[in-house]
Design an enzyme around this catalytic site. Sequence first.
Site, short mmCIF file in Angstrom:
data_model
loop_
_atom_site.label_atom_id
_atom_site.label_comp_id
_atom_site.label_asym_id
_atom_site.label_seq_id
_atom_site.Cartn_x
_atom_site.Cartn_y
_atom_site.Cartn_z
N HIS A 135 0.95 -1.25 0.20
CA HIS A 135 -0.05 -0.05 0.34
C HIS A 135 0.60 0.84 0.12
O HIS A 135 0.23 2.23 -0.14
CB HIS A 135 -0.86 0.20 1.48
CG HIS A 135 -1.66 -1.20 1.05
ND1 HIS A 135 -2.91 -1.27 0.25
CD2 HIS A 135 -2.24 -2.20 2.11
CE1 HIS A 135 -3.32 -2.48 0.54
NE2 HIS A 135 -2.99 -2.91 1.70
ZN LIG Z 1 -3.97 -7.34 3.16
#
Ligand SMILES: [Zn+2]
Length: 323
Positions: free
Chosen positions: A137
Site C-alpha cells: 500500500h
Molecule cells: Zn492485506
Amino acid sequence: MQRTTPPLKIIYSPGYDISCFGIERLHPFDSRKYSRAWALLKQEFGPALSKFHVRVDRPVRDEELLLVHSPEYWRTLRISAHLAAALEIPLLKYLPAWLLRWRVLRPMRWAVRGSVLAARAALETGVAVNLSGGYHHAKPSQGEGFCVFSDIALIVRQLRAEHLLAATDAILYLDLDAHQGNGVCHQFQTDHQVHIFDMYNEDIYPRSDQQARDRIDCAVPLPFNTSGADYLRALQQWLPACLDSQCRSEKVKLAIYNAGTDVFVRDKLGGLALSEQDVLQRDLFVFAELRRRQIPTVMLLSGGYSPESHRLVAATVRNLLGS
Ligand SMILES: [Zn+2]
C-alpha cells in the site's frame, strides 16, 4: 531419486519483529509473526535450515528508499501524526517521532532490505522467500495500510540500478493478498514493464482507489466472503492465462509474489474464507505455474492478521523445502 525441488533461499532477520511498548497490539496484526514462522521452521529442520538461510546485512538506507519515495514524503516521516495515520494506530501520534522511527520503522527497514536480498537470491537460485515485507500500500508520496516503505518498488528500481535487471526486462507482480495492492499500482503507474496481476476482495480497503485499479493488467476482483473453492477456481482460471499471454510476448525475468495470508477465513481484515489447506494450495499452485515457465520468483509475506498467520507461512515454506 533425483530431487526436483529447486534451491530455495529463506531471508530472515531477528530485526523484523516490531514491538513498541505493547501499543502495536492495538492493530490486529501479529507483529512477531516473522520470528514465529522462523521458529517453527527451525523447530522442524534444526541446523539444516541454515543452508537455506540468507542473513540480512543491514537495514535499508535513506538514499535507497529515496529511489521510490519523494523527498516531501520523507519529511512527513518526522511527524508522529503522519506515521500514526500510515500505521493505522491513532494512539501512536502521542509518541515522539524518533521513538516510532526506532521501534516501528527500523524493523520495516530490515524487512525492506530483506526483500531486495531475496529478489537477488531468486535471480541466482530460482526461488526465495523473505519472511517479511510485501508493503503493497506504500505509494511514492504516501504511506497507508501499515505500509510505509515500498519494498516492492525498491526491488525493481534497485535491481535495475545494479544491472541485474534491464529497464526493458519484463517483471511480473503477482498480488494475492486480500487487499488490492494500490501502492504498487501507483509506483508503477507509467512503468508497463511491470505486469500486474491482482486478485483481491473488492469490498474492502482500498475500495475507492480507482486510479490504482485501472493500472492492473489482470484484475480478479472477488466478492466478500469468497470460499476457498471459488477462490482457487478463479486463480486456476485466470493466472495461467495471464502468464501465458505475458510469456508469449516476452520472457519474464522475475516474479514478485505478494503472498498475503489475510485470505484465511479467521483473518480479521481480509474478508475471504480460505482454509489453512486452501492457502497452502494457493501458494503451491502459484509456485508450480511459475516454475513451469522457469520464472525466478521472490515471495513476500504481506498482510496476515490472524494468530495463525505464521503457521500458514511456515507451511508454505516447509512445502517449498520439499519435506
Ligand atoms: Zn492485506
